[in-house]
Motif scaffolding. Sequence first.
Motif, mmCIF file in Angstrom:
data_model
loop_
_atom_site.group_PDB
_atom_site.id
_atom_site.type_symbol
_atom_site.label_atom_id
_atom_site.label_comp_id
_atom_site.label_asym_id
_atom_site.label_seq_id
_atom_site.Cartn_x
_atom_site.Cartn_y
_atom_site.Cartn_z
ATOM 1 N N ALA A 80 56.792 36.602 34.226
ATOM 2 C CA ALA A 80 56.863 35.139 34.184
ATOM 3 C C ALA A 80 55.550 34.554 33.677
ATOM 4 O O ALA A 80 55.541 33.612 32.880
ATOM 5 N N LEU A 81 54.427 35.108 34.130
ATOM 6 C CA LEU A 81 53.130 34.618 33.664
ATOM 7 C C LEU A 81 53.013 34.800 32.153
ATOM 8 O O LEU A 81 52.593 33.870 31.439
ATOM 9 N N ARG A 82 53.374 35.965 31.659
ATOM 10 C CA ARG A 82 53.286 36.209 30.204
ATOM 11 C C ARG A 82 54.159 35.228 29.434
ATOM 12 O O ARG A 82 53.744 34.692 28.396
ATOM 13 N N ARG A 83 55.356 35.002 29.912
ATOM 14 C CA ARG A 83 56.267 34.089 29.207
ATOM 15 C C ARG A 83 55.684 32.691 29.113
ATOM 16 O O ARG A 83 55.779 32.034 28.070
ATOM 17 N N VAL A 84 55.058 32.221 30.194
ATOM 18 C CA VAL A 84 54.457 30.893 30.163
ATOM 19 C C VAL A 84 53.253 30.870 29.229
ATOM 20 O O VAL A 84 53.086 29.942 28.432
ATOM 21 N N LEU A 85 52.402 31.876 29.286
ATOM 22 C CA LEU A 85 51.227 31.909 28.414
ATOM 23 C C LEU A 85 51.617 31.919 26.946
ATOM 24 O O LEU A 85 50.957 31.294 26.104
ATOM 25 N N LEU A 86 52.697 32.637 26.617
ATOM 26 C CA LEU A 86 53.135 32.714 25.225
ATOM 27 C C LEU A 86 53.741 31.406 24.726
ATOM 28 O O LEU A 86 53.939 31.231 23.524
ATOM 29 N N THR A 87 54.020 30.493 25.636
ATOM 30 C CA THR A 87 54.543 29.191 25.247
ATOM 31 C C THR A 87 53.495 28.377 24.503
ATOM 32 O O THR A 87 53.826 27.457 23.746
ATOM 33 N N TYR A 88 52.225 28.711 24.708
ATOM 34 C CA TYR A 88 51.126 27.923 24.153
ATOM 35 C C TYR A 88 50.251 28.769 23.239
ATOM 36 O O TYR A 88 49.941 29.917 23.555
ATOM 37 N N ARG A 89 49.858 28.182 22.137
ATOM 38 C CA ARG A 89 48.891 28.833 21.258
ATOM 39 C C ARG A 89 47.589 29.039 22.043
ATOM 40 O O ARG A 89 47.118 28.117 22.718
#
Length: 207
Positions: A80-89
């Motif tokens: 979940a953390l990775r998915r959120v981080l990948l949402t943003y440049r």
Amino acid sequence: MVSTALELLNEVGLEGLTLRRIGKELDVQAPALYWHFKNKQDLLDAMATEMLRRMTALQEAEGGFAPATWQETLAGSHRALRRVLLTYRDGAKVYSGTRFTDTSYAVPMERYLASLVGAGFTPGEAARAYYTVYCFTIGYVIEEQSAADDPARGVKGIDVTERAERLAEFPLAAAAGPELFGDADAGFEAGLAAIVAGIAATRGRAG
């Protein structure tokens, strides 16, 4: 204001994100923003806190806090953390090294650690296990985002075929390209599984 900063991050990246630029986006003078943030680090801290809230909401929506094995807790929380981080440049760079602005992070953290302690970890072992997977996730996403195409900065992603041709005299290094720069999701899952298995194999050992 923080939501605007996160939206602007995708446009200009971490280097281009300034209080002046955010003020322009909000149509306010930059000095007015200093009532809310003393400097850029304060802004990044607030952005990371909002990212964490969104990760927690994502897990809540997906039932991520339902009873699970400690392995599922560790893996699921960091997916979940990775998915959120990948949402943003530059999301992982923004998140890394920041200080949360409130104690909202303690709610999911308490749940994660309780899952591990309930499975027989000591509190210290639980904290170390969680932090180990966290560091892997942050480092992986920083590298993942750095190796990706970034047309706004004129940065081209790594071409594994071109890389292999350049490294023709080094066959093992050349052959590593697809594994290192190919399927990022598969690479993350392989690393995550290895770390969780390593924690299972070494927990309880002294030293």
